[in-house]
Design an enzyme around this catalytic site. Structure first.
Site, PDB file in Angstrom:
ATOM      1  N   GLU A 130      43.933  36.513  45.023  1.00 34.31           N
ATOM      2  CA  GLU A 130      45.117  35.702  44.723  1.00 34.31           C
ATOM      3  C   GLU A 130      46.067  36.355  43.717  1.00 34.31           C
ATOM      4  O   GLU A 130      47.161  35.837  43.468  1.00 34.31           O
ATOM      5  CB  GLU A 130      44.692  34.327  44.219  1.00 34.31           C
ATOM      6  CG  GLU A 130      44.037  33.455  45.272  1.00 34.31           C
ATOM      7  CD  GLU A 130      42.577  33.801  45.576  1.00 34.31           C
ATOM      8  OE1 GLU A 130      42.120  33.497  46.685  1.00 34.31           O
ATOM      9  OE2 GLU A 130      41.898  34.388  44.686  1.00 34.31           O
TER      10      GLU A 130
ATOM     11  N   VAL B  54      38.347  41.599  38.949  1.00 26.54           N
ATOM     12  CA  VAL B  54      37.165  42.423  39.171  1.00 26.54           C
ATOM     13  C   VAL B  54      36.562  42.050  40.515  1.00 26.54           C
ATOM     14  O   VAL B  54      36.487  40.877  40.870  1.00 26.54           O
ATOM     15  CB  VAL B  54      36.138  42.283  38.027  1.00 26.54           C
ATOM     16  CG1 VAL B  54      35.664  40.863  37.867  1.00 26.54           C
ATOM     17  CG2 VAL B  54      34.965  43.228  38.217  1.00 26.54           C
ATOM     18  N   VAL B  55      36.183  43.082  41.261  1.00 26.23           N
ATOM     19  CA  VAL B  55      35.475  42.897  42.522  1.00 26.23           C
ATOM     20  C   VAL B  55      34.241  43.794  42.458  1.00 26.23           C
ATOM     21  O   VAL B  55      34.357  44.997  42.194  1.00 26.23           O
ATOM     22  CB  VAL B  55      36.341  43.282  43.741  1.00 26.23           C
ATOM     23  CG1 VAL B  55      35.625  42.930  45.031  1.00 26.23           C
ATOM     24  CG2 VAL B  55      37.711  42.620  43.681  1.00 26.23           C
ATOM     25  N   ILE B  56      33.084  43.186  42.665  1.00 26.90           N
ATOM     26  CA  ILE B  56      31.827  43.933  42.612  1.00 26.90           C
ATOM     27  C   ILE B  56      31.244  43.988  44.014  1.00 26.90           C
ATOM     28  O   ILE B  56      31.122  42.958  44.687  1.00 26.90           O
ATOM     29  CB  ILE B  56      30.851  43.293  41.612  1.00 26.90           C
ATOM     30  CG1 ILE B  56      31.486  43.318  40.206  1.00 26.90           C
ATOM     31  CG2 ILE B  56      29.510  44.019  41.620  1.00 26.90           C
ATOM     32  CD1 ILE B  56      30.714  42.583  39.134  1.00 26.90           C
TER      33      ILE B  56
ATOM     34  N   GLY C 101      26.869  43.064  49.814  1.00 34.19           N
ATOM     35  CA  GLY C 101      26.272  43.575  51.041  1.00 34.19           C
ATOM     36  C   GLY C 101      27.113  43.383  52.281  1.00 34.19           C
ATOM     37  O   GLY C 101      26.630  43.627  53.391  1.00 34.19           O
ATOM     38  N   THR C 102      28.374  42.957  52.114  1.00 35.13           N
ATOM     39  CA  THR C 102      29.253  42.736  53.271  1.00 35.13           C
ATOM     40  C   THR C 102      30.562  43.486  53.071  1.00 35.13           C
ATOM     41  O   THR C 102      30.858  43.954  51.968  1.00 35.13           O
ATOM     42  CB  THR C 102      29.560  41.231  53.451  1.00 35.13           C
ATOM     43  OG1 THR C 102      30.406  40.811  52.362  1.00 35.13           O
ATOM     44  CG2 THR C 102      28.282  40.393  53.480  1.00 35.13           C
TER      45      THR C 102
ATOM     46  N   HIS D 154      33.350  42.313  52.617  1.00 34.66           N
ATOM     47  CA  HIS D 154      34.246  41.507  51.787  1.00 34.66           C
ATOM     48  C   HIS D 154      34.859  42.341  50.660  1.00 34.66           C
ATOM     49  O   HIS D 154      36.048  42.228  50.358  1.00 34.66           O
ATOM     50  CB  HIS D 154      33.462  40.316  51.221  1.00 34.66           C
ATOM     51  CG  HIS D 154      34.263  39.415  50.355  1.00 34.66           C
ATOM     52  ND1 HIS D 154      34.213  39.484  48.980  1.00 34.66           N
ATOM     53  CD2 HIS D 154      35.135  38.424  50.654  1.00 34.66           C
ATOM     54  CE1 HIS D 154      35.026  38.577  48.469  1.00 34.66           C
ATOM     55  NE2 HIS D 154      35.590  37.915  49.469  1.00 34.66           N
TER      56      HIS D 154
ATOM     57  N   PHE E 267      47.877  47.550  36.637  1.00 39.06           N
ATOM     58  CA  PHE E 267      46.752  47.408  37.562  1.00 39.06           C
ATOM     59  C   PHE E 267      45.445  47.417  36.780  1.00 39.06           C
ATOM     60  O   PHE E 267      44.858  48.467  36.526  1.00 39.06           O
ATOM     61  CB  PHE E 267      46.777  48.532  38.604  1.00 39.06           C
ATOM     62  CG  PHE E 267      45.797  48.320  39.721  1.00 39.06           C
ATOM     63  CD1 PHE E 267      46.063  47.422  40.733  1.00 39.06           C
ATOM     64  CD2 PHE E 267      44.601  49.005  39.756  1.00 39.06           C
ATOM     65  CE1 PHE E 267      45.167  47.216  41.778  1.00 39.06           C
ATOM     66  CE2 PHE E 267      43.681  48.815  40.784  1.00 39.06           C
ATOM     67  CZ  PHE E 267      43.974  47.914  41.793  1.00 39.06           C
TER      68      PHE E 267
ATOM     69  N   ARG F 102      33.648  48.942  31.671  1.00 39.44           N
ATOM     70  CA  ARG F 102      35.097  49.151  31.700  1.00 39.44           C
ATOM     71  C   ARG F 102      35.889  47.965  31.140  1.00 39.44           C
ATOM     72  O   ARG F 102      37.100  47.999  31.072  1.00 39.44           O
ATOM     73  CB  ARG F 102      35.545  49.429  33.134  1.00 39.44           C
ATOM     74  CG  ARG F 102      35.064  50.776  33.621  1.00 39.44           C
ATOM     75  CD  ARG F 102      35.037  50.886  35.140  1.00 39.44           C
ATOM     76  NE  ARG F 102      34.622  52.212  35.571  1.00 39.44           N
ATOM     77  CZ  ARG F 102      33.366  52.653  35.560  1.00 39.44           C
ATOM     78  NH1 ARG F 102      32.397  51.874  35.144  1.00 39.44           N
ATOM     79  NH2 ARG F 102      33.071  53.877  35.957  1.00 39.44           N
TER      80      ARG F 102
END
Length: 158
Positions: A60, A81-83, A86-87, A89, A114, A128
């Site tokens: 979003e 943050v995107v971790i 297993g997909t 996504h 960014f 980070r």
């Protein structure tokens, strides 16, 4: 180390800039660190009253950043943050956020800091996030980059 080669610029006065920070809500500890880093940079660069907007997740960020840019903000900082899981996504969200935020910057000619961490593990994100013991402070770095770019753009229009 990904921070190798980072610039060592000193903060400049950006108190005359209208600045917004849009931050995702997932991964509270990491996001708290990113927001704290952004706050430190805003203080170092003399920005006193930034607008802070929270969105549900990293996906979003672009739509909120676009709305803020359209409302006359001189700089928008996007934190998320995107971790990896297993997909696929992870790939979809990372690509959408990256492409969307780049489009916001170009479509509105507004710098978008960014500050989106795209990590394989939670530990990488924590390293980070600018927390005590972190090796990097991406919230600070993204904010400083957006503010410096906003100053540069303002100078080009003189």
């Amino acid at each position: 180390m990904s921070g190798h080669g980072a610039p060592t610029d000193e903060p400049v006065d950006c108190g005359d800039l209208k600045v917004a920070v849009v931050a995702a809500s997932w991964h509270t500890t990491v996001m708290d660190g990113l927001l704290a880093g952004a706050d430190r940079a805003l203080a170092d660069y003399s920005v006193e009253s930034p607008t802070i907007v929270r969105v549900p997740g990293t996906f979003e960020l672009p739509v909120a950043a676009s709305a803020l840019a359209a409302r006359g903000y001189d700089a928008v900082i996007a934190l998320g943050v995107v971790i990896r899981g297993g997909t696929p996504h992870f790939d979809y969200v990372c690509n959408a956020a990256t492409d969307g935020l780049g489009r916001v910057a170009l479509d509105h000619t507004v710098p978008v800091g960014f500050g989106v961490l795209t990590c394989d593990t939670e530990q990488q994100a924590l390293d980070r996030a600018g927390l005590e013991g972190s090796s990097e402070d991406k919230g600070y770095e993204a904010t400083a980059a957006a503010l410096r770019t906003a100053q540069l753009l303002r100078g080009l229009s003189d």
